[in-house]
Each structure stands twice: as C-alpha cells, then as structure tokens.
Design a protein around this motif. Structure first.
Motif, PDB file in Angstrom:
ATOM      1  N   GLU A  33      61.964 -44.113 -19.536  1.00  0.00           N
ATOM      2  CA  GLU A  33      62.253 -43.027 -18.596  1.00  0.00           C
ATOM      3  C   GLU A  33      61.391 -43.144 -17.343  1.00  0.00           C
ATOM      4  O   GLU A  33      61.875 -42.957 -16.217  1.00  0.00           O
ATOM      5  CB  GLU A  33      62.012 -41.680 -19.274  1.00  0.00           C
ATOM      6  CG  GLU A  33      62.322 -40.483 -18.396  1.00  0.00           C
ATOM      7  CD  GLU A  33      62.083 -39.166 -19.111  1.00  0.00           C
ATOM      8  OE1 GLU A  33      62.231 -38.106 -18.460  1.00  0.00           O
ATOM      9  OE2 GLU A  33      61.747 -39.185 -20.304  1.00  0.00           O
ATOM     10  N   ALA A  34      60.116 -43.481 -17.528  1.00  0.00           N
ATOM     11  CA  ALA A  34      59.217 -43.607 -16.381  1.00  0.00           C
ATOM     12  C   ALA A  34      59.635 -44.757 -15.468  1.00  0.00           C
ATOM     13  O   ALA A  34      59.574 -44.645 -14.236  1.00  0.00           O
ATOM     14  CB  ALA A  34      57.789 -43.816 -16.869  1.00  0.00           C
ATOM     15  N   SER A  35      60.084 -45.866 -16.051  1.00  0.00           N
ATOM     16  CA  SER A  35      60.521 -47.015 -15.253  1.00  0.00           C
ATOM     17  C   SER A  35      61.805 -46.699 -14.492  1.00  0.00           C
ATOM     18  O   SER A  35      61.919 -46.990 -13.291  1.00  0.00           O
ATOM     19  CB  SER A  35      60.732 -48.232 -16.153  1.00  0.00           C
ATOM     20  OG  SER A  35      59.556 -48.563 -16.857  1.00  0.00           O
ATOM     21  N   GLU A  36      62.767 -46.098 -15.163  1.00  0.00           N
ATOM     22  CA  GLU A  36      64.042 -45.797 -14.522  1.00  0.00           C
ATOM     23  C   GLU A  36      63.873 -44.790 -13.395  1.00  0.00           C
ATOM     24  O   GLU A  36      64.600 -44.844 -12.388  1.00  0.00           O
ATOM     25  CB  GLU A  36      65.027 -45.280 -15.561  1.00  0.00           C
ATOM     26  CG  GLU A  36      65.485 -46.359 -16.543  1.00  0.00           C
ATOM     27  CD  GLU A  36      66.380 -45.833 -17.641  1.00  0.00           C
ATOM     28  OE1 GLU A  36      66.406 -44.589 -17.831  1.00  0.00           O
ATOM     29  OE2 GLU A  36      67.045 -46.644 -18.315  1.00  0.00           O
ATOM     30  N   ALA A  37      62.897 -43.905 -13.522  1.00  0.00           N
ATOM     31  CA  ALA A  37      62.649 -42.913 -12.471  1.00  0.00           C
ATOM     32  C   ALA A  37      62.151 -43.555 -11.187  1.00  0.00           C
ATOM     33  O   ALA A  37      62.239 -42.954 -10.113  1.00  0.00           O
ATOM     34  CB  ALA A  37      61.641 -41.874 -12.963  1.00  0.00           C
ATOM     35  N   ASN A  38      61.642 -44.784 -11.274  1.00  0.00           N
ATOM     36  CA  ASN A  38      61.089 -45.459 -10.099  1.00  0.00           C
ATOM     37  C   ASN A  38      62.057 -46.472  -9.483  1.00  0.00           C
ATOM     38  O   ASN A  38      61.652 -47.321  -8.692  1.00  0.00           O
ATOM     39  CB  ASN A  38      59.768 -46.152 -10.467  1.00  0.00           C
ATOM     40  CG  ASN A  38      58.658 -45.161 -10.710  1.00  0.00           C
ATOM     41  OD1 ASN A  38      58.648 -44.083 -10.123  1.00  0.00           O
ATOM     42  ND2 ASN A  38      57.725 -45.513 -11.583  1.00  0.00           N
ATOM     43  N   ARG A  39      63.308 -46.376  -9.836  1.00  0.00           N
ATOM     44  CA  ARG A  39      64.325 -47.279  -9.274  1.00  0.00           C
ATOM     45  C   ARG A  39      64.383 -47.115  -7.757  1.00  0.00           C
ATOM     46  O   ARG A  39      64.527 -46.009  -7.243  1.00  0.00           O
ATOM     47  CB  ARG A  39      65.674 -46.967  -9.897  1.00  0.00           C
ATOM     48  CG  ARG A  39      66.785 -47.927  -9.512  1.00  0.00           C
ATOM     49  CD  ARG A  39      67.994 -47.686 -10.398  1.00  0.00           C
ATOM     50  NE  ARG A  39      69.032 -48.670 -10.182  1.00  0.00           N
ATOM     51  CZ  ARG A  39      69.986 -48.958 -11.050  1.00  0.00           C
ATOM     52  NH1 ARG A  39      70.016 -48.331 -12.219  1.00  0.00           N
ATOM     53  NH2 ARG A  39      70.899 -49.858 -10.791  1.00  0.00           N
TER      54      ARG A  39
ATOM     55  N   PRO B 239      56.595 -50.174 -12.316  1.00  0.00           N
ATOM     56  CA  PRO B 239      57.686 -50.622 -11.453  1.00  0.00           C
ATOM     57  C   PRO B 239      59.014 -50.521 -12.173  1.00  0.00           C
ATOM     58  O   PRO B 239      59.076 -50.570 -13.404  1.00  0.00           O
ATOM     59  CB  PRO B 239      57.320 -52.076 -11.151  1.00  0.00           C
ATOM     60  CG  PRO B 239      56.475 -52.499 -12.303  1.00  0.00           C
ATOM     61  CD  PRO B 239      55.709 -51.284 -12.722  1.00  0.00           C
ATOM     62  N   TYR B 240      60.086 -50.379 -11.399  1.00  0.00           N
ATOM     63  CA  TYR B 240      61.411 -50.266 -12.009  1.00  0.00           C
ATOM     64  C   TYR B 240      61.707 -51.446 -12.921  1.00  0.00           C
ATOM     65  O   TYR B 240      62.336 -51.295 -13.974  1.00  0.00           O
ATOM     66  CB  TYR B 240      62.488 -50.162 -10.922  1.00  0.00           C
ATOM     67  CG  TYR B 240      63.876 -50.282 -11.490  1.00  0.00           C
ATOM     68  CD1 TYR B 240      64.391 -49.285 -12.333  1.00  0.00           C
ATOM     69  CD2 TYR B 240      64.666 -51.396 -11.225  1.00  0.00           C
ATOM     70  CE1 TYR B 240      65.651 -49.403 -12.889  1.00  0.00           C
ATOM     71  CE2 TYR B 240      65.928 -51.518 -11.774  1.00  0.00           C
ATOM     72  CZ  TYR B 240      66.427 -50.520 -12.605  1.00  0.00           C
ATOM     73  OH  TYR B 240      67.678 -50.649 -13.158  1.00  0.00           O
ATOM     74  N   GLU B 241      61.239 -52.653 -12.541  1.00  0.00           N
ATOM     75  CA  GLU B 241      61.537 -53.851 -13.328  1.00  0.00           C
ATOM     76  C   GLU B 241      61.051 -53.764 -14.771  1.00  0.00           C
ATOM     77  O   GLU B 241      61.506 -54.518 -15.626  1.00  0.00           O
ATOM     78  CB  GLU B 241      60.912 -55.082 -12.660  1.00  0.00           C
ATOM     79  CG  GLU B 241      61.512 -55.438 -11.322  1.00  0.00           C
ATOM     80  CD  GLU B 241      60.827 -54.739 -10.162  1.00  0.00           C
ATOM     81  OE1 GLU B 241      60.921 -55.239  -9.037  1.00  0.00           O
ATOM     82  OE2 GLU B 241      60.205 -53.673 -10.388  1.00  0.00           O
ATOM     83  N   PHE B 242      60.159 -52.823 -15.049  1.00  0.00           N
ATOM     84  CA  PHE B 242      59.647 -52.663 -16.410  1.00  0.00           C
ATOM     85  C   PHE B 242      60.739 -52.213 -17.375  1.00  0.00           C
ATOM     86  O   PHE B 242      60.547 -52.256 -18.590  1.00  0.00           O
ATOM     87  CB  PHE B 242      58.479 -51.679 -16.408  1.00  0.00           C
ATOM     88  CG  PHE B 242      57.576 -51.753 -17.607  1.00  0.00           C
ATOM     89  CD1 PHE B 242      57.019 -52.958 -18.008  1.00  0.00           C
ATOM     90  CD2 PHE B 242      57.253 -50.610 -18.321  1.00  0.00           C
ATOM     91  CE1 PHE B 242      56.174 -53.030 -19.107  1.00  0.00           C
ATOM     92  CE2 PHE B 242      56.407 -50.676 -19.426  1.00  0.00           C
ATOM     93  CZ  PHE B 242      55.862 -51.877 -19.815  1.00  0.00           C
ATOM     94  N   VAL B 243      61.901 -51.804 -16.838  1.00  0.00           N
ATOM     95  CA  VAL B 243      63.015 -51.419 -17.715  1.00  0.00           C
ATOM     96  C   VAL B 243      63.502 -52.595 -18.544  1.00  0.00           C
ATOM     97  O   VAL B 243      64.182 -52.397 -19.562  1.00  0.00           O
ATOM     98  CB  VAL B 243      64.204 -50.835 -16.911  1.00  0.00           C
ATOM     99  CG1 VAL B 243      63.825 -49.527 -16.260  1.00  0.00           C
ATOM    100  CG2 VAL B 243      64.733 -51.841 -15.895  1.00  0.00           C
ATOM    101  N   ILE B 244      63.189 -53.832 -18.127  1.00  0.00           N
ATOM    102  CA  ILE B 244      63.644 -55.012 -18.863  1.00  0.00           C
ATOM    103  C   ILE B 244      62.596 -55.489 -19.870  1.00  0.00           C
ATOM    104  O   ILE B 244      62.774 -56.520 -20.525  1.00  0.00           O
ATOM    105  CB  ILE B 244      63.996 -56.159 -17.878  1.00  0.00           C
ATOM    106  CG1 ILE B 244      64.922 -57.198 -18.540  1.00  0.00           C
ATOM    107  CG2 ILE B 244      62.725 -56.808 -17.325  1.00  0.00           C
ATOM    108  CD1 ILE B 244      66.267 -56.658 -18.933  1.00  0.00           C
ATOM    109  N   SER B 245      61.540 -54.735 -20.038  1.00  0.00           N
ATOM    110  CA  SER B 245      60.435 -55.172 -20.898  1.00  0.00           C
ATOM    111  C   SER B 245      60.853 -55.246 -22.358  1.00  0.00           C
ATOM    112  O   SER B 245      61.856 -54.678 -22.782  1.00  0.00           O
ATOM    113  CB  SER B 245      59.232 -54.240 -20.743  1.00  0.00           C
ATOM    114  OG  SER B 245      59.545 -52.926 -21.190  1.00  0.00           O
TER     115      SER B 245
END
Length: 316
Positions: A227-233, A241-247
């Motif tokens: 949720e925190a990553s997607e909020a930073n898109r 960073p948004y890219e953390f959504v792929i972690s």
C-alpha cells in the motif's frame, strides 16, 4: 501457492553469510529439503552485526531445525583465511564432502550512495569491496577443492542484478558497481574450472529483495509495504519508491536455489547469470504470496514508460 519441497537428502551445504535476508532463507530452504547445512556469519548473541541488527547465526540454525532440518551454525569471519580454512577442514572431517556452496556475504553496511569516487570514504569503500567480494573469493579458494572431489557440486554466488542488466546500468557507486559485477565474473570463472570435475557455478540475483533491512530502511512492514509503495506512484524521490511494488521476499530466491541444487540437469546452467524469477519460472515456483515477481523486466520497462502506463500485475 506452488511450493514443492526439493529432495536434497544426504547433500552437504555451506551457506556463507546466513545470518539474515537471502542467506538465512537459502539456508533454511536447503535444510528443509534435507541437506545438512553449515551456516556461517559473524553476528552472534552479544556480538551484533556491522549494521547493528538483532539477527544471529544461532537464530538461523534454530529456524532450520524447527523446519525439520539439520544445521551447524559457525561464527566465521570470512575475511580471515585461516578461519575459513578451519571451517572447511571441519566440514571435511565431519562430513567427508561438500556438495553445495552458497556465497551470500554482502557488505551493504559500507555503501555510501550519492557520492562520486573522489568523495567516497576510502576505508568504507575498501571494506565494501572486501566484504562483498574478497569474502567470496577466500571462501571459494578454501572450499572448492573439497567440493570438486565429487561430481555434481554446485556453487552459487549471490549477486545484485543480472549480467544483462548490469552491463548497461551503473550501480550507483564505483565501489558497489565493481563489487557486484566482480562477483558475477567470479561465478563465470569458477564454472569454467569446475566443469572438468562435473561441477556447476552460477551467479543468482534476487529481484528487489524485501528483506528485513529493506523493510526497516523504508519504514514499512510486511503488512504495509504494498500500500505504501502504490501510494507513491508517480512521485519522485518518495520513500518507499513506487518500484518497490515489484519486490519479493527472500523465499523466492531460496526456493529457486534449492530447486537448482536438486536438479540433475543443473550443469546446463553452468557459468550463467540468472535471476530468482528465471529459476522460479523454470521450476514453476512462486513467492510466499503466490506471485512470481519479474523485477528486472519491470525496472527496464519503467525506464521506457511512465509509471502510470505500467500495470505491476503484468510483472507479478
């Protein structure tokens, strides 16, 4: 979720740098599959790591035994050639063989981002080079003679970034760039020398690893990171960073390496650089949440298109 336990019964493994993160997960997975795992690190009760974290090598061994595996935790400074030689001599005396070597010592505690070479603290840079590369070299120098005695041995050098990615991407600091790419080259060279002995060496990289240290650095938890990553898109310099959504968790890397160790055709991977995603796809494995993140493809795609044009689901 697809997670098949591999059969490594009777195999002897050494995981150097198994205190936390990827090394801990790999050691645990190898033990779960039946291997006898010698797991090493410098962090022990009363002696914290360079990064000041609480994980210990004894804690890793407890996780292995709790999963039904056999673990031998050993406190070793892998920059001390004598200590590493004593470790290998102990494995030879007690087990008579070595089948799997995983070099996962990093050196991230000495990374200084955003500094050019001439401003980088030289002692920290050399310490990064020593802990991230020299430890691998010293451990392989001591262990490969024992591993090469029997055909089928496997060496895994854990790196950051595939060979194809790193060849065209600067890894943020000179010391970090040299260290990570040199470890990949070490695996390539080891593979050539092991081939005549029936051995295999590969470099394996996770994607964006959602380790304990990374979660803490970004101020998120395993429950809140997505949720925190997607909020930073679309937000530059945001944390996380948004890219953390792929972690991915360390489990996906560990499962892939365990499957590789159990694969009778593993020699086909010799000298290659592969990602956790490639190994997971080959053996139809997934991360703990049932996804299969393809981080390196996602990061490349983000260089070509705005974040708003990419659907992370296409890469998980």
């Amino acid at each position: 979720m697809n997670h098949r336990t591999q059969d490594l019964t009777g195999r002897i493994a050494l995981v150097a740098g198994a205190t936390r993160g990827a090394g801990r997960a790999i050691a645990r997975e190898l033990g779960r599959a039946g291997a006898v795992v010698h797991c090493t690190g410098r962090s022990t009760a009363g002696r914290p790591s360079d990064s000041g974290r609480s994980e210990t090598i004894e804690g890793t061994a407890e996780l292995i035994t709790a999963s039904g595996g056999t673990a031998h935790p050993v406190v070793v400074d892998h920059l001390d050639p004598g200590a590493v030689r004593d470790l290998v001599d102990r494995i030879e005396e007690e087990q008579g063989r070595l089948d799997i070597l995983v070099n996962d010592i990093g050196g991230e505690a000495y990374v200084q981002f955003g500094l050019p070479l001439w401003e980088y603290d030289l002692d920290a840079g050399l310490r990064l080079f020593d802990t991230g590369l020299k430890t691998h070299l010293l451990t392989s120098h001591a262990a490969l003679g024992l591993l090469a005695r029997n055909p089928g041995g496997l060496v895994v050098e854990v790196i950051d970034g595939t060979r194809a990615y790193n060849v065209s991407h600067y890894r943020e600091t000179v010391f970090l760039d040299l260290t990570k790419t040199a470890v990949d080259r070490l695996a390539f060279a080891e593979g050539h020398e092991l081939a005549d002995h029936g051995g295999t060496a590969v470099s394996v990289t996770p994607g964006w690893l959602r380790s304990e240290m990374m979660l803490e650095a970004f101020g998120v938890t395993e429950e809140t990171w997505r949720e925190a990553s997607e909020a930073n898109r679309g937000r530059a310099d945001a944390v996380p960073p948004y890219e953390f959504v792929i972690s991915e968790t360390p489990a996906m890397l560990a499962r892939g390496i365990s499957a590789l160790a159990a694969d009778p055709g593993r020699a086909a991977w010799n000298t290659r650089s592969v990602s956790s995603f490639e190994l997971a796809r080959h053996d139809d494995l997934r991360d703990q949440d049932g996804s299969r993140p393809d981080a390196w493809s996602f990061l490349r795609a983000m260089e070509q298109a705005p974040a708003g044009d990419l659907e992370v689901g296409d890469y998980r």
